[in-house]
Write a protein that holds these residues in place. Structure first.
Motif, PDB file in Angstrom:
ATOM      1  N   HIS A  62      -5.024 -27.397 -54.317  1.00  0.00           N
ATOM      2  CA  HIS A  62      -5.350 -26.088 -54.877  1.00  0.00           C
ATOM      3  C   HIS A  62      -6.160 -26.240 -56.163  1.00  0.00           C
ATOM      4  CE1 HIS A  62      -4.550 -22.518 -57.421  1.00  0.00           C
ATOM      5  NE2 HIS A  62      -4.908 -21.916 -56.309  1.00  0.00           N
ATOM      6  N   SER A  63      -5.745 -27.148 -57.019  1.00  0.00           N
ATOM      7  CA  SER A  63      -6.431 -27.342 -58.303  1.00  0.00           C
ATOM      8  C   SER A  63      -7.884 -27.744 -58.112  1.00  0.00           C
ATOM      9  CB  SER A  63      -5.722 -28.429 -59.120  1.00  0.00           C
ATOM     10  OG  SER A  63      -4.403 -28.052 -59.396  1.00  0.00           O
ATOM     11  N   GLN A  84      -9.731 -24.816 -55.498  1.00  0.00           N
ATOM     12  CA  GLN A  84      -9.746 -23.390 -55.817  1.00  0.00           C
ATOM     13  C   GLN A  84      -9.966 -23.078 -57.292  1.00  0.00           C
ATOM     14  OE1 GLN A  84      -9.520 -21.139 -53.261  1.00  0.00           O
ATOM     15  NE2 GLN A  84      -9.395 -22.875 -51.871  1.00  0.00           N
ATOM     16  N   THR A  85     -10.038 -24.100 -58.141  1.00  0.00           N
ATOM     17  CA  THR A  85     -10.251 -23.872 -59.571  1.00  0.00           C
ATOM     18  C   THR A  85     -11.366 -24.782 -60.063  1.00  0.00           C
ATOM     19  OG1 THR A  85      -8.755 -25.561 -60.481  1.00  0.00           O
ATOM     20  CG2 THR A  85      -7.738 -23.474 -59.801  1.00  0.00           C
ATOM     21  N   SER A  86     -11.688 -24.681 -61.328  1.00  0.00           N
ATOM     22  CA  SER A  86     -12.754 -25.500 -61.913  1.00  0.00           C
ATOM     23  C   SER A  86     -12.226 -26.805 -62.515  1.00  0.00           C
ATOM     24  CB  SER A  86     -13.491 -24.691 -62.987  1.00  0.00           C
ATOM     25  OG  SER A  86     -12.592 -24.323 -64.013  1.00  0.00           O
TER      26      SER A  86
END
Length: 185
Positions: A117-118, A121-123
């Motif tokens: 997820h990190s 789905q994130t920067s």
């Protein structure tokens, strides 16, 4: 905070109804040995821990420890998620499980979902993880997840130091042998 699903687990934000579980987890002998005494000795203390710890981090940083529960039984197994520490430039992966849930691959599965997820789905470009120097099971798990040992890290001046591990998104993309089947809610 989003919930994460894997084939066997749901990772979801902590709520006040989780206080009984938190009290059980943070008074577990291994928690006390490897993480430390958080001053949680009652249900009210556990509610304060949830409010001032994970829930505050959700609000301030959009991340935090998530409750890990079995999809099959809905039983609470442990915690896994990201922490924002003032003395680290990147998020820190943290995990802890009840004794009955250890040795069944739950920590690997939950941490894999958090890492996926990190990075997907994130920067976030790099993750850290810190273990006590004597917590060999966590160190082995971090290495299995692709983290590499970077040296000792002191959380504060009185801290004897823990082992610092790091995992970059580039390394994870190259070396992740099993990508977690991840569904976000």
């Amino acid at each position: 905070m989003q919930s994460l699903l894997t084939s066997r687990l749901r990772l979801r934000p902590l709520i006040m109804d989780d206080a009984k579980f938190i009290l059980e987890l943070v008074t577990d002998p291994d928690w006390l040995t490897y993480i430390g005494d958080k001053g949680v000795y009652s249900i009210d203390d556990a509610k304060a821990y949830i409010c001032d710890g994970p829930q505050a981090m959700y609000q301030q940083n959009g991340l935090g420890l998530l409750l890990v529960e079995s999809l099959e039984s809905s039983k609470s197994l442990g915690l896994c998620g990201l922490l924002k520490r003032d003395n680290l430039p990147m998020p820190d992966v943290g995990f802890a499980f009840l004794a009955a849930a250890r040795g069944q691959g739950y920590a690997y599965e939950a941490a894999s979902a958090v890492i996926a997820h990190s990075f997907q789905q994130t920067s976030v470009d790099c993750l850290a993880a810190i273990t006590s120097k004597t917590n060999m099971r966590s160190q082995t798990l971090l290495q299995k997840l692709g983290f590499t040992f970077k040296g000792l890290h002191h959380m504060n001046k009185s801290d004897p130091g823990g082992n610092l591990f790091e995992l970059s998104k580039t390394t994870w993309l190259k070396t992740a042998s099993v990508k977690c089947s991840l569904f976000l809610r």
